[in-house]
Design an enzyme around this catalytic site. Sequence first.
Site, mmCIF file in Angstrom:
data_model
loop_
_atom_site.group_PDB
_atom_site.id
_atom_site.type_symbol
_atom_site.label_atom_id
_atom_site.label_comp_id
_atom_site.label_asym_id
_atom_site.label_seq_id
_atom_site.Cartn_x
_atom_site.Cartn_y
_atom_site.Cartn_z
ATOM 1 N N ASP A 84 -6.804 -0.448 9.216
ATOM 2 C CA ASP A 84 -5.697 0.238 8.568
ATOM 3 C C ASP A 84 -6.063 1.723 8.518
ATOM 4 O O ASP A 84 -7.240 2.087 8.666
ATOM 5 C CB ASP A 84 -5.523 -0.334 7.159
ATOM 6 C CG ASP A 84 -4.541 0.464 6.324
ATOM 7 O OD1 ASP A 84 -3.434 0.720 6.805
ATOM 8 O OD2 ASP A 84 -4.910 0.835 5.198
ATOM 9 N N ASP A 86 -4.436 4.591 6.085
ATOM 10 C CA ASP A 86 -4.460 5.224 4.763
ATOM 11 C C ASP A 86 -5.352 4.461 3.793
ATOM 12 O O ASP A 86 -5.234 3.239 3.646
ATOM 13 C CB ASP A 86 -3.039 5.300 4.195
ATOM 14 C CG ASP A 86 -2.130 6.203 5.009
ATOM 15 O OD1 ASP A 86 -2.487 6.508 6.160
ATOM 16 O OD2 ASP A 86 -1.072 6.586 4.511
ATOM 17 N N GLU A 93 -3.421 8.856 1.106
ATOM 18 C CA GLU A 93 -2.186 8.222 1.570
ATOM 19 C C GLU A 93 -1.292 9.321 2.148
ATOM 20 O O GLU A 93 -0.852 10.228 1.436
ATOM 21 C CB GLU A 93 -1.476 7.522 0.413
ATOM 22 C CG GLU A 93 -2.242 6.335 -0.156
ATOM 23 C CD GLU A 93 -2.124 5.095 0.728
ATOM 24 O OE1 GLU A 93 -1.143 4.993 1.488
ATOM 25 O OE2 GLU A 93 -3.020 4.232 0.640
ATOM 26 N N ARG A 129 10.398 5.656 0.023
ATOM 27 C CA ARG A 129 9.481 6.799 -0.069
ATOM 28 C C ARG A 129 9.792 7.854 0.988
ATOM 29 O O ARG A 129 9.756 9.062 0.711
ATOM 30 C CB ARG A 129 8.032 6.314 0.048
ATOM 31 C CG ARG A 129 7.527 5.582 -1.188
ATOM 32 C CD ARG A 129 6.150 4.987 -0.970
ATOM 33 N NE ARG A 129 6.214 3.797 -0.104
ATOM 34 C CZ ARG A 129 5.170 3.278 0.535
ATOM 35 N NH1 ARG A 129 3.991 3.852 0.448
ATOM 36 N NH2 ARG A 129 5.307 2.193 1.272
ATOM 37 N N SER A 172 -1.190 1.394 11.398
ATOM 38 C CA SER A 172 -0.899 2.064 10.134
ATOM 39 C C SER A 172 0.552 1.909 9.713
ATOM 40 O O SER A 172 1.467 1.971 10.541
ATOM 41 C CB SER A 172 -1.222 3.560 10.271
ATOM 42 O OG SER A 172 -0.842 4.262 9.110
ATOM 43 N N GLY A 173 0.734 1.729 8.409
ATOM 44 C CA GLY A 173 2.058 1.810 7.834
ATOM 45 C C GLY A 173 2.467 3.255 7.616
ATOM 46 O O GLY A 173 3.538 3.535 7.082
ATOM 47 N N LYS A 217 1.597 -5.664 11.718
ATOM 48 C CA LYS A 217 0.170 -5.375 11.857
ATOM 49 C C LYS A 217 -0.556 -6.545 12.520
ATOM 50 O O LYS A 217 -1.404 -6.352 13.400
ATOM 51 C CB LYS A 217 -0.446 -5.060 10.491
ATOM 52 C CG LYS A 217 -0.087 -3.691 9.963
ATOM 53 C CD LYS A 217 -0.933 -3.324 8.762
ATOM 54 C CE LYS A 217 -0.740 -1.878 8.347
ATOM 55 N NZ LYS A 217 -1.725 -1.424 7.356
ATOM 56 N N ASP A 240 -6.962 -2.340 3.113
ATOM 57 C CA ASP A 240 -7.126 -2.175 1.667
ATOM 58 C C ASP A 240 -5.974 -2.712 0.847
ATOM 59 O O ASP A 240 -6.112 -2.884 -0.364
ATOM 60 C CB ASP A 240 -7.326 -0.691 1.323
ATOM 61 C CG ASP A 240 -6.025 0.095 1.450
ATOM 62 O OD1 ASP A 240 -5.514 0.581 0.425
ATOM 63 O OD2 ASP A 240 -5.508 0.200 2.572
ATOM 64 N N ASN A 243 -0.266 -5.213 2.437
ATOM 65 C CA ASN A 243 0.356 -5.221 3.759
ATOM 66 C C ASN A 243 -0.649 -5.443 4.885
ATOM 67 O O ASN A 243 -0.267 -5.528 6.051
ATOM 68 C CB ASN A 243 1.147 -3.930 4.005
ATOM 69 C CG ASN A 243 0.275 -2.698 4.041
ATOM 70 O OD1 ASN A 243 -0.701 -2.591 3.291
ATOM 71 N ND2 ASN A 243 0.630 -1.741 4.879
#
Length: 292
Positions: A84, A86, A93, A129, A172-173, A217, A240, A243
């Site tokens: 991942d 962030d 983030e 967001r 990554s999201g 992912k 972490d 997700n």
Amino acid sequence: MTSTHLLIIVGPTLPQNLVADLEELGVVVNEQRPVPTEHLDGVELSVRYEGSAEELSNLAASHGVDIALLPVGDSPSRGLICLDCDSTLITGEVIEMLAAHAGKEAEVAEVTDRAMRGELDFEESLRERVATLAGLDKSVIDSVSQAIELTTGVKEALATLKEQGYRVAVVSGGFIQVLEQLARELELDYVRANTLEIEDGRLTGRVAGKVVDRKAKEEFLREFAADSGLDMAQTVAVGDGANDIDMVTAAGLGIAFNAKPALRAHADVSINLPTLAGLVQILGATTPGDIQ
């Protein structure tokens, strides 16, 4: 019959009484060798142990070290590590860093935290967001890219793993526009992330294309493994947040890094120190040689 495991311990320093405390938990130490890195002290122990991983985790926390208990013997060699971004590859983030330019950092941070705990649908929360970024000049992307800080130890660890033949991926999201330069610097083999929509030089507050969520992912991890000619058992995933659960559980070895409880419950190994230098020991990418 009691199975043999590899017990890997890493930390800033290794307490002298640590092995004695392990033996009090019922750990029988057969062999050991030191495996320090530039940032951490480390030791690999060949052990027999029938107790719980939770007891080991509690002991690790009391000594300020990380402990990983891994099976030996039939364990496959690893060939791909997928991280991942962030709060794993990097310290912050990205969405919050972007939102700071719109005066919305605190608001966005609260939503991010809830999403990482698994309390909100990730795609819905991401779109909420990103909407706060509407109207920002696209130059904020460059500003945030330059402000990114890598997690301590990760650059050296990934370089060592690549020397050992690993392929390295980041899913990554966050946003591909922020990751592009970082991907080049780290010589990543694969990188996938969301795309911020930009029109007339400004962020629209929307994501272009399919959102990289929890399911995506895992799908990307499987895609990378197939492209690398590897079985899923030969993959490692590090994350972490909630997700990352599907990716971490699908991998041959799933690692939770300073993770939310939702992810730790599904991971094979938890790293709680603020560094990823210990990846080298946990994955066995150390100087060749028998444990002595």
